[in-house]
Design a protein around this motif. Structure first.
Motif, short mmCIF file in Angstrom:
data_model
loop_
_atom_site.label_atom_id
_atom_site.label_comp_id
_atom_site.label_asym_id
_atom_site.label_seq_id
_atom_site.Cartn_x
_atom_site.Cartn_y
_atom_site.Cartn_z
N TYR A 214 0.84 -1.20 0.00
CA TYR A 214 0.00 0.00 0.00
C TYR A 214 0.87 1.24 0.00
N ARG A 215 0.66 2.07 -0.99
CA ARG A 215 1.27 3.38 -1.05
C ARG A 215 0.14 4.34 -1.44
N LYS A 216 -0.35 5.03 -0.45
CA LYS A 216 -1.56 5.83 -0.61
C LYS A 216 -1.56 6.62 -1.92
N PRO A 217 -2.65 6.48 -2.70
CA PRO A 217 -3.90 5.76 -2.44
C PRO A 217 -3.98 4.38 -3.09
N ARG A 218 -2.84 3.85 -3.53
CA ARG A 218 -2.86 2.64 -4.35
C ARG A 218 -2.57 1.40 -3.50
N LEU A 219 -3.51 0.48 -3.51
CA LEU A 219 -3.37 -0.80 -2.84
C LEU A 219 -3.20 -1.87 -3.91
N VAL A 220 -2.14 -2.66 -3.81
CA VAL A 220 -1.87 -3.69 -4.81
C VAL A 220 -1.81 -5.05 -4.13
N ILE A 221 -2.60 -5.97 -4.63
CA ILE A 221 -2.59 -7.35 -4.15
C ILE A 221 -1.93 -8.20 -5.23
N GLY A 222 -0.85 -8.88 -4.89
CA GLY A 222 -0.13 -9.73 -5.83
C GLY A 222 -0.32 -11.19 -5.50
N VAL A 223 -0.60 -12.00 -6.51
CA VAL A 223 -0.79 -13.44 -6.31
C VAL A 223 0.05 -14.20 -7.32
N GLU A 224 0.97 -15.02 -6.81
CA GLU A 224 1.78 -15.89 -7.67
C GLU A 224 1.37 -17.33 -7.42
N GLY A 225 1.21 -18.08 -8.51
CA GLY A 225 0.83 -19.48 -8.37
C GLY A 225 1.32 -20.31 -9.53
N THR A 226 1.27 -21.62 -9.35
CA THR A 226 1.68 -22.52 -10.42
C THR A 226 0.57 -22.72 -11.44
N GLY A 227 -0.63 -22.29 -11.10
CA GLY A 227 -1.77 -22.38 -12.01
C GLY A 227 -2.98 -21.78 -11.32
#
Length: 294
Positions: A214-227
């Motif tokens: 989070y760096r106001k005002p931007r919230l970033v959700i990152g998801v890494e997966g094998t599939g």
């Protein structure tokens, strides 16, 4: 996978390349703004399609369709373009990966990339073209992928780029979101976190990372997966936001996974905040390479 009605896959043109001519397979890294496209995968008009009628034998505006058409004008023969991730309508990409094969080995790679980009619309860019082994497969050789989801968490909406982030003006409990996200890491049955009708017998997937910045005002959700399963990342994000709003407790994630029921999780975040960030590859086919994606 696109939200547009699915059609039976059309006959794929076979590259008419003589066996005695040297062939080269190329790996393309592609960035695009998905706002104006019906997802990655080539699709053909249906009765419900309301856009301009495409030329005879060609599909509606998708990223795969537009890039394939453009490549054909450069190498001057039919080709098959295979992409690693079938991103949904409205979803963006920073590092989509695809491959194709050609006998036009005399075309310098830099010249080929420049020629393709000069013909592409301004919201699609081939970031790189590189030669790879002839058996390289952008789908089957995939090891892992990372998606990012961008949320604009401020009272005023992002008027200059409303199609590039999800506007959530409410105050969010970031500690709760981070804790809940950490509970998704690992190998689980993600049946609760996929759209019904996915058609998969096996809904067990491995999430390698689920992080929140989070760096106001931007919230970033990152998801890494094998599939990933159909809409899996967007359902994860929608659920995490509802946890941040207090609709669920942060430790409810375990119960959601155990339920194996879509109704146990939160809503699905809209497509326009989602970005395919990057894809990692191994040295050969992997078990998860052919998964459905966002």
């Amino acid at each position: 996978m696109s939200d547009s009605p699915e059609q039976p896959p059309p006959a794929v043109p076979v590259d008419p390349l003589p066996a005695d001519v040297p062939l080269q397979r190329y790996k393309l890294t592609i960035a695009y703004r998905g706002t104006n496209y019906h997802g990655w995968q080539t699709q053909y008009p249906t009765a419900t399609y309301k856009g301009p009628k495409p030329p005879e034998g060609e599909g509606i505006p998708t990223i795969q369709e537009i890039v394939t058409r453009t490549l054909r004008t450069v190498v001057r023969h039919p080709l098959t373009l295979s992409g690693s991730s079938r991103t949904d309508a409205g979803v963006h990409a920073k590092g989509q990966v695809a491959h194709f094969t050609t006998d036009k080995v005399q075309i310098p790679i830099l010249g080929m990339r420049r020629a393709v980009n000069a013909r592409l619309p301004e919201d699609i860019l081939v970031r790189s073209i590189e030669p790879v082994p002839i058996n390289f497969d952008a789908v089957k050789w995939t090891l892992s992928k990372r998606y990012q989801y961008s949320i604009w968490n401020e009272e005023d909406r992002p008027v200059m780029f409303p199609d590039l982030a999800w506007h959530r003006w409410q105050k969010l409990d970031l500690d709760a979101i981070r804790y809940a996200a950490s509970q998704l890491v690992g190998t689980h049955d993600f049946a609760t976190f996929c759209r019904p009708g996915h058609g998969k017998l096996d809904t067990v997937r491995t999430v390698l990372a689920c992080d929140v910045t989070y760096r106001k005002p931007r919230l970033v959700i990152g998801v890494e997966g094998t599939g990933f399963l159909w809409n899996m990342v967007r359902i994860i994000v929608g659920t995490l936001v509802e946890i941040g709003l207090g609709k669920y407790r942060a430790d409810d994630v375990t119960k959601m996974l155990e339920a194996k029921d879509r109704r146990a999780a939160g809503g699905t975040a809209p497509p326009h905040g989602l970005y395919l960030q990057w894809i990692k590859f191994g040295d050969g086919p992997t078990r998860r390479g052919g998964d459905e994606d966002e």
